[in-house]
Design an enzyme around this catalytic site. Structure first.
Site, PDB file in Angstrom:
ATOM      1  N   GLY A 239       0.125  -2.428   8.921  1.00  0.00           N
ATOM      2  CA  GLY A 239       1.111  -1.357   9.378  1.00  0.00           C
ATOM      3  C   GLY A 239       0.490  -0.157   9.949  1.00  0.00           C
ATOM      4  O   GLY A 239      -0.287   0.400   9.736  1.00  0.00           O
TER       5      GLY A 239
ATOM      6  N   ARG B 124       0.147  -7.930  11.467  1.00  0.00           N
ATOM      7  CA  ARG B 124      -0.337  -8.201  10.192  1.00  0.00           C
ATOM      8  C   ARG B 124      -0.926  -9.487  10.245  1.00  0.00           C
ATOM      9  O   ARG B 124      -0.257 -10.647  10.572  1.00  0.00           O
ATOM     10  CB  ARG B 124       0.902  -8.250   8.983  1.00  0.00           C
ATOM     11  CG  ARG B 124       1.322  -6.880   9.127  1.00  0.00           C
ATOM     12  CD  ARG B 124       1.883  -6.916   7.486  1.00  0.00           C
ATOM     13  NE  ARG B 124       2.682  -5.489   7.336  1.00  0.00           N
ATOM     14  CZ  ARG B 124       2.000  -4.347   6.825  1.00  0.00           C
ATOM     15  NH1 ARG B 124       0.695  -4.425   6.220  1.00  0.00           N
ATOM     16  NH2 ARG B 124       2.573  -3.350   6.462  1.00  0.00           N
TER      17      ARG B 124
ATOM     18  N   GLY C 155      -6.123  -4.669   3.607  1.00  0.00           N
ATOM     19  CA  GLY C 155      -6.110  -6.263   4.445  1.00  0.00           C
ATOM     20  C   GLY C 155      -7.206  -5.994   5.444  1.00  0.00           C
ATOM     21  O   GLY C 155      -8.238  -7.032   5.448  1.00  0.00           O
TER      22      GLY C 155
ATOM     23  N   THR D  88      -3.737   4.617   6.158  1.00  0.00           N
ATOM     24  CA  THR D  88      -2.627   3.951   5.526  1.00  0.00           C
ATOM     25  C   THR D  88      -1.773   4.833   4.962  1.00  0.00           C
ATOM     26  O   THR D  88      -2.239   5.769   4.293  1.00  0.00           O
ATOM     27  CB  THR D  88      -2.954   2.700   4.416  1.00  0.00           C
ATOM     28  OG1 THR D  88      -1.590   2.498   3.656  1.00  0.00           O
ATOM     29  CG2 THR D  88      -4.136   3.201   3.468  1.00  0.00           C
TER      30      THR D  88
ATOM     31  N   ASP E 288       0.063   4.436   2.362  1.00  0.00           N
ATOM     32  CA  ASP E 288      -0.135   4.243   0.997  1.00  0.00           C
ATOM     33  C   ASP E 288      -1.343   5.123   0.325  1.00  0.00           C
ATOM     34  O   ASP E 288      -1.050   5.042  -1.006  1.00  0.00           O
ATOM     35  CB  ASP E 288      -0.465   2.858   0.688  1.00  0.00           C
ATOM     36  CG  ASP E 288       0.756   2.016   1.260  1.00  0.00           C
ATOM     37  OD1 ASP E 288       2.029   2.663   1.286  1.00  0.00           O
ATOM     38  OD2 ASP E 288       0.734   0.822   1.385  1.00  0.00           O
TER      39      ASP E 288
ATOM     40  N   GLU F 220       8.727   1.744  -3.780  1.00  0.00           N
ATOM     41  CA  GLU F 220       9.322   0.406  -3.726  1.00  0.00           C
ATOM     42  C   GLU F 220       8.694  -0.791  -4.401  1.00  0.00           C
ATOM     43  O   GLU F 220       9.700  -1.599  -4.769  1.00  0.00           O
ATOM     44  CB  GLU F 220       9.224  -0.152  -2.213  1.00  0.00           C
ATOM     45  CG  GLU F 220       7.828  -0.171  -1.835  1.00  0.00           C
ATOM     46  CD  GLU F 220       7.952  -0.767  -0.078  1.00  0.00           C
ATOM     47  OE1 GLU F 220       8.795  -1.216   0.436  1.00  0.00           O
ATOM     48  OE2 GLU F 220       6.689  -0.312   0.489  1.00  0.00           O
TER      49      GLU F 220
ATOM     50  N   GLN G 133       9.111   6.487   7.550  1.00  0.00           N
ATOM     51  CA  GLN G 133       8.026   7.223   6.981  1.00  0.00           C
ATOM     52  C   GLN G 133       6.686   6.865   7.625  1.00  0.00           C
ATOM     53  O   GLN G 133       5.645   7.730   7.468  1.00  0.00           O
ATOM     54  CB  GLN G 133       7.821   6.988   5.417  1.00  0.00           C
ATOM     55  CG  GLN G 133       8.956   7.314   4.653  1.00  0.00           C
ATOM     56  CD  GLN G 133       8.979   6.442   3.393  1.00  0.00           C
ATOM     57  OE1 GLN G 133       8.357   6.846   2.365  1.00  0.00           O
ATOM     58  NE2 GLN G 133       9.866   5.313   3.352  1.00  0.00           N
ATOM     59  N   ARG G 134       6.841   6.083   8.556  1.00  0.00           N
ATOM     60  CA  ARG G 134       5.267   5.794   9.352  1.00  0.00           C
ATOM     61  C   ARG G 134       5.563   5.926  10.755  1.00  0.00           C
ATOM     62  O   ARG G 134       4.828   5.843  11.522  1.00  0.00           O
ATOM     63  CB  ARG G 134       5.232   4.335   9.279  1.00  0.00           C
ATOM     64  CG  ARG G 134       4.897   3.551   8.084  1.00  0.00           C
ATOM     65  CD  ARG G 134       3.992   2.342   7.875  1.00  0.00           C
ATOM     66  NE  ARG G 134       4.296   1.200   9.000  1.00  0.00           N
ATOM     67  CZ  ARG G 134       4.651  -0.090   8.770  1.00  0.00           C
ATOM     68  NH1 ARG G 134       4.706  -0.080   7.366  1.00  0.00           N
ATOM     69  NH2 ARG G 134       4.559  -0.863   9.591  1.00  0.00           N
TER      70      ARG G 134
HETATM   71  O1  F6P Z   1       1.238  -0.436   3.972  1.00  0.00           O
HETATM   72  C1  F6P Z   1       1.767   0.455   4.633  1.00  0.00           C
HETATM   73  C2  F6P Z   1       3.396  -0.055   4.321  1.00  0.00           C
HETATM   74  O2  F6P Z   1       4.154   0.783   4.814  1.00  0.00           O
HETATM   75  C3  F6P Z   1       3.697  -0.046   2.792  1.00  0.00           C
HETATM   76  O3  F6P Z   1       3.798   1.063   2.070  1.00  0.00           O
HETATM   77  C4  F6P Z   1       4.953  -1.176   2.902  1.00  0.00           C
HETATM   78  O4  F6P Z   1       5.124  -1.740   1.661  1.00  0.00           O
HETATM   79  C5  F6P Z   1       4.692  -2.041   4.034  1.00  0.00           C
HETATM   80  O5  F6P Z   1       3.491  -1.248   4.817  1.00  0.00           O
HETATM   81  C6  F6P Z   1       5.726  -2.365   4.851  1.00  0.00           C
HETATM   82  O6  F6P Z   1       5.351  -3.480   5.578  1.00  0.00           O
HETATM   83  P1  F6P Z   1       5.958  -3.881   6.958  1.00  0.00           P
HETATM   84  O7  F6P Z   1       5.895  -2.700   7.965  1.00  0.00           O
HETATM   85  O8  F6P Z   1       5.312  -5.135   7.388  1.00  0.00           O
HETATM   86  O9  F6P Z   1       7.299  -4.174   6.705  1.00  0.00           O
END
Ligand code: F6P
Length: 358
Positions: free
Chosen positions: A13, A75, A114, A135, A137, A232, A284-285
């Site tokens: 991510g 991923r 990962g 990350t 997280d 979540e 959030q990202r």
């Molecule tokens: O690892 C970062 C993260 O944003 C987690 O908090 C979240 O559960 C996951 O990635 C979401 O993944 P994707 O971007 O594949 O939907």
């Protein structure tokens, strides 16, 4: 010294600060040695498929403040790395072959858990690998903090702040679902920074009765609204005892796809307070890294350049007790840094009257 050829990729991510870290590695490396960067596109996928491009100094200009990643990401689950799937590709062999074909002296991998597991696998396979910890997280073992985390905390806290004002106007309970599947760092920080009444994190299974009790007794007796922040991946006490399959089955039967929807429904049914759910999700990202993350990512990047210069491979950069350093990939790969439920942050929140639903 001969010119070093350095492959660089971002995996998993995305998060704010990836470009700042890429720039940190590159600028510091250009100042330290004769170097040629090779950008690997879309993470390990690009390394498997041989998608790359030679980069020059100007490719790294103007990206300090830029969100996302100029290299692209994907991923590629670690658990499948050694599995030959329908495309019949041996992924590990392909990555090794492309590393060789590109004539790389080392590979820099920017990512989370990962990414680090695969980085360690490649290191064990004989490639020269250096990791950087990113990350939102903040759950990478061996580092006090990962870049991207504090930018996400800023965004998530802003969401909590904004939800506060509308909750107050309408006299509602607002359930805010924040990212974090296994680790509750983001929810804990944003919940504390935003003054939430209830903070629910994966590390502490919740009891619905305790949440109802908190909303009724503490919150609704003193004011007319309540803020509940839920990571979540949070599980109820009953769910925490179940296997993943059983849990998913129960959730789909309940008609509530997520824990936060089910929690909101129960709050409304039991307390009578009108309740809404807010899911900021990938917001959030997004966007530009915070100044904190720009500095952290730059520090990590420059440290990675020193590791490249010294040929100190098989390591990942880390903040260790407030000082930038490194850990051996083999010592941290596969380990997670979860919230310490008996630690200072949780204790402080409890002292402030926050309920963790336990
Ligand atoms: O690892 C970062 C993260 O944003 C987690 O908090 C979240 O559960 C996951 O990635 C979401 O993944 P994707 O971007 O594949 O939907």
């Amino acid at each position: 010294m001969a010119k070093k050829r350095v492959g660089i990729l971002t995996s998993g991510g995305d998060c704010p600060g990836l470009n700042a870290a890429i720039r940190g590695v590159a600028y510091a490396a250009y100042n330290m040695m004769d170097v040629q960067f090779v950008g690997i596109n879309e993470g390990y996928k690009g390394l498997i498929e041989g998608k790359s491009n030679e980069m020059s100094h100007t490719d790294f200009n103007g990206i300090l403040t830029l969100g996302g990643t100029i290299l692209g990401t994907s991923r590629q689950p670690y658990r499948n790395m050694r599995v030959i799937e329908n495309d019949n590709v041996d992924k590990v062999a392909a990555m090794k072959a492309n590393y060789k074909k590109l004539n790389l002296d080392c590979l820099v991998t920017l990512g989370g858990n990962g990414t680090h597991k695969t980085a360690n696998l490649l290191s064990e396979e004989g490639l020269n690998v250096i990791g950087l910890p990113k990350t939102i997280d903040n759950d990478l073992y061996g580092t006090d903090v990962t870049f991207g985390f504090h930018s996400a905390v800023d965004i998530a806290t802003d969401v909590v702040d904004k939800i506060h004002t509308t909750a107050n106007s309408h006299g509602r309970a607002m359930v805010i679902e924040l990212m974090g599947n296994k680790a509750g760092w983001l929810t804990l920080y944003a919940g504390m920074g935003g003054g939430a009444d209830v903070i629910l994190i994966p590390e502490i299974p919740y009891d619905m009765e305790k949440i109802i009790g908190c909303v009724e007794d503490r919150t609704l007796k003193t004011r007319n609204f309540a803020i509940i922040c839920v990571a979540e991946g949070t599980l109820s006490y009953e769910e925490s005892k179940m296997k993943k399959k059983e849990r998913e089955q129960k959730r789909s039967e309940s008609g509530f796809a997520s824990g936060s929807l089910s929690i909101a429904n129960q709050i409304q049914q039991r307390t009578g307070i009108e309740t809404r759910v807010v899911v900021p999700g990938h917001y959030q990202r997004g966007g530009s890294p915070s100044p904190y993350d720009r500095v952290l990512a730059t520090q990590f990047g420059a440290y990675a350049a020193r590791l490249i210069r010294d040929g100190n491979y098989g390591n990942t950069v880390a903040m260790i007790d407030g000082k930038v350093g490194h850990n051996a990939l083999k010592d941290i790969a596969g380990l997670k840094k979860l919230v310490d439920v008996g630690g200072d942050m949780v204790r402080t929140a409890r002292d402030m009257g926050v309920s963790f639903g336990d």
